[in-house]
Each structure stands twice: as C-alpha cells, then as structure tokens.
Scaffold this active site. Structure first.
Site, mmCIF file in Angstrom:
data_model
loop_
_atom_site.group_PDB
_atom_site.id
_atom_site.type_symbol
_atom_site.label_atom_id
_atom_site.label_comp_id
_atom_site.label_asym_id
_atom_site.label_seq_id
_atom_site.Cartn_x
_atom_site.Cartn_y
_atom_site.Cartn_z
ATOM 1 N N ALA A 41 -0.155 -60.893 35.592
ATOM 2 C CA ALA A 41 0.229 -61.061 34.187
ATOM 3 C C ALA A 41 1.566 -60.371 33.913
ATOM 4 C CB ALA A 41 -0.862 -60.496 33.282
ATOM 5 N N GLU A 137 -3.971 -59.629 44.168
ATOM 6 C CA GLU A 137 -5.045 -59.191 43.270
ATOM 7 C C GLU A 137 -5.964 -60.347 42.886
ATOM 8 O OE1 GLU A 137 -3.378 -57.034 39.920
ATOM 9 O OE2 GLU A 137 -3.339 -55.180 41.072
ATOM 10 N N ASN A 180 7.506 -52.888 49.222
ATOM 11 C CA ASN A 180 8.238 -51.624 49.172
ATOM 12 C C ASN A 180 8.394 -51.057 50.579
ATOM 13 O OD1 ASN A 180 6.001 -49.963 49.813
ATOM 14 N ND2 ASN A 180 5.394 -49.828 47.659
ATOM 15 N N LEU A 207 13.221 -49.785 47.344
ATOM 16 C CA LEU A 207 13.367 -48.437 47.901
ATOM 17 C C LEU A 207 13.249 -47.354 46.833
ATOM 18 C CD1 LEU A 207 16.577 -49.289 50.026
ATOM 19 C CD2 LEU A 207 14.212 -49.242 50.860
ATOM 20 N N GLY A 211 17.118 -48.009 45.204
ATOM 21 C CA GLY A 211 17.424 -49.415 44.932
ATOM 22 C C GLY A 211 16.598 -50.352 45.784
ATOM 23 N N GLY A 238 7.769 -52.336 39.273
ATOM 24 C CA GLY A 238 7.930 -53.231 40.422
ATOM 25 C C GLY A 238 7.622 -54.669 40.028
ATOM 26 N N ASP A 239 6.603 -54.863 39.188
ATOM 27 C CA ASP A 239 6.249 -56.210 38.744
ATOM 28 C C ASP A 239 7.385 -56.797 37.905
ATOM 29 O OD1 ASP A 239 3.821 -55.464 39.849
ATOM 30 O OD2 ASP A 239 2.908 -54.991 37.917
ATOM 31 N N GLY A 274 3.480 -48.025 29.428
ATOM 32 C CA GLY A 274 2.676 -49.238 29.273
ATOM 33 C C GLY A 274 3.060 -50.273 30.311
HETATM 34 O O1 RIB Z 1 1.514 -52.895 38.874
HETATM 35 C C1 RIB Z 1 0.868 -52.411 37.738
HETATM 36 C C2 RIB Z 1 -0.425 -53.129 37.528
HETATM 37 O O2 RIB Z 1 -1.305 -52.837 38.605
HETATM 38 C C3 RIB Z 1 -1.182 -52.719 36.293
HETATM 39 O O3 RIB Z 1 -0.842 -53.485 35.164
HETATM 40 C C4 RIB Z 1 -2.643 -52.802 36.701
HETATM 41 O O4 RIB Z 1 -3.380 -53.726 35.974
HETATM 42 C C5 RIB Z 1 -2.628 -53.096 38.192
HETATM 43 O O5 RIB Z 1 -2.872 -54.426 38.470
#
Ligand code: RIB
Length: 291
Positions: A41, A137, A180, A207, A211, A238-239, A274
């Site tokens: 998400a 996941e 990573n 890294l 960077g 990272g996401d 958050g």
């Molecule tokens: O990368 C962060 C995420 O890892 C969080 O939002 C948590 O839900 C886990 O999936």
C-alpha cells in the site's frame, strides 16, 4: 502506461517510544496513531503521489474496508482489491524510537490469501509496456511475476521483507530488483554470485545514509548520493523510494532521473512520522528543495 502492484495492505499501529524495546521489557509509548500501511500500500500511494497510474491488487478483511477507501482517496485504482470475510486485514505494530529507527511486528492476515484468479483478472487489463511490482508480504508473487512477464510488462521486485528463497523464485522474471545492502550481501551468500551477475537488467541497492547504487545490466555502476536530513521515522522511506522510482520509470524518465526523484522523496519521508498517510507528493518534494 500504468503500474500494477500486487501488494500488502496493513493497518499500521504506530507507537512512538523512547527507545526500541529489549527482550522482556514493557515500555510505555509517548504517542500512538493508526493509519494505512503495508509495503504494498505504501508503494501504491507513493506511485500515485508521483503522478503515475497505479492499480493495487490485494485483499483485506471486513474490518479493513476503510484502508481500501483511503487508497482510493489517494488516487489508487482499488478495483482489484478483494474484501474477504474469512481473514482479518493484515496489521503491523511499529515502535519508532527517538532516533527514527523502528521495530515492526507483522501479522499477514488476508495479504497471504489473495486468489490467483483475482490476480489474473487484474493483469488481464494490463498492456505491454506497463509495469508490474510486488514485494514479499503477499502470496502469489511468483505466478503473478511470471504472468506479468508473459504479458510484456516490466517486472519489478522490491525484495522486502527479505527472504533469499523468495528472490530466487522470482529471479527469472525480474527486470528491476530493489534491495538494501544487507539484503544484497545475504543474496550473494545464498546464490554464490554477486548481485550484478544475476542476469537482471537493473539492480538498485539502497545504502541508507550513503544513498544508493544502480547496477545496470551492461555492467555500469552508478552511485547516487543521499540527501542529509534529520530523521524522525525511517518507516516507509524505502517504500516511498521504490514507489517513486517505479513511477518515474513508468512515466518514461531515464533511470538516473527517476533515482534522483526517488532519493528526494525518500529523504523527505524520513522527516515524517507515519507511513502511507504521510508520503509526500511531487509538489511537497519540489517545495522542500532537498537537493
Ligand atoms: O515498510 C514499512 C511497512 O512495513 C509498514 O507500513 C508495515 O505495515 C510493514 O509492512
């Protein structure tokens, strides 16, 4: 073009704590908030905020319908998300320490019960040249990646949470691998060869404060320096980086330009507490003038 994301949806319970809890320790949180999260998400929201079209393929339980509404409000196509009665929505309990470091306990719930027919139906709407992304996941990553590759999509694997066996299964179908440095070392140990010799078109190794490194299939190595910020919460950074990278590429940016944008997005994200709900949009990144 569009991005098709087979990804997790979690309810994130975020606890701000003085330090990360040690084994056996009971710790009082200074602050609590609940929001939308899950690596999948988070990436979908980042992709939408980076002005690319994104459809999210996933599943939630009945109590998690609000997460789907929220994804939709953020501009994500949520039609391929199943609402299941027999599974609870995935959730994550996240402790965030004063220095921005975190500790996460995950419950997968419906994220590991996505039906292959739902994935097939969603990808049937994709066009050659679109992008498919997944993380570790959900269930069904290998089948979906194989299908996406057959349909002529660019396949991206964000190898987190890291499991060398999951990467090994997806490798034959992947065009861009994002992981990573620790994960890259673990993968090299598991496969017995360096990540640049995996036969993947592009590998991006993040890294942290150094960077990232882009290893192209032609054997070139490009280092993209980090932007220095004071960390508040590294969760989801990272996401955000990966989502912005994928969105940039899907919108036709050259890799280096997409990496620069992703680096700015990730840096700004680190200054916020958050996950999905606080991922910056393009305007905020431009206004922040981070580098
Ligand atoms: O990368 C962060 C995420 O890892 C969080 O939002 C948590 O839900 C886990 O999936």
């Amino acid at each position: 073009m569009a991005v098709w994301n087979l990804g997790s949806i979690n309810i994130d319970n975020v606890y701000r704590v003085p330090h990360l809890p040690a084994a056996g320790e009971t710790l009082a949180a200074m602050e609590f908030s609940q929001g939308l999260g899950g690596k999948g998400a988070n990436m979908s929201v980042a992709i939408a905020r980076a002005a690319a079209r994104v459809a999210h393929i996933g599943a939630v339980g009945p109590e998690g319908k609000w997460t789907v509404d929220r994804l939709m409000e953020y501009g994500v196509d949520t039609r391929p998300i199943q609402v299941m009665t027999e599974h609870a929505t995935g959730h994550a309990n996240i402790a965030v320490a004063e220095d921005g470091e975190n500790q996460i306990v995950l419950f997968a719930g419906s994220n590991r019960a996505i039906s292959s027919s739902a994935v097939g139906q969603a990808l049937a709407e994709a066009s050659p040249g679109d992008t498919f992304i997944t993380q570790n996941e959900t269930n069904g990553q290998r089948e979906a990646a194989e299908m996406a590759r057959q349909l002529g999509l660019r396949v991206v694997y964000a190898a987190a949470p890291f499991d060398p066996d999951a990467v090994r299964e997806l490798l034959p179908f992947v065009d861009l691998l994002v992981l990573n440095q620790v994960e890259a070392e673990q993968l090299e140990a598991a496969l017995g060869k360096p990540v640049h010799a995996l036969g993947i078109e592009d590998v991006v190794v993040t890294l942290g404060s150094d960077g990232c490194l882009w290893l192209s299939g032609s054997g070139e190595e490009t280092h993209v320096p980090a932007i220095s910020v004071t960390p508040v919460d590294t969760t989801g950074a990272g996401d955000t980086f990966t989502g912005y990278l994928v969105a940039g590429l899907d919108r036709g940016m050259p890799m280096r330009q997409a990496l620069d944008l992703a680096t700015q997005a990730g840096a700004l994200m680190v200054t916020r507490l958050g996950t999905a709900d606080v991922i910056p949009d393009l305007k905020e990144i431009e206004d922040a003038k981070l580098g």
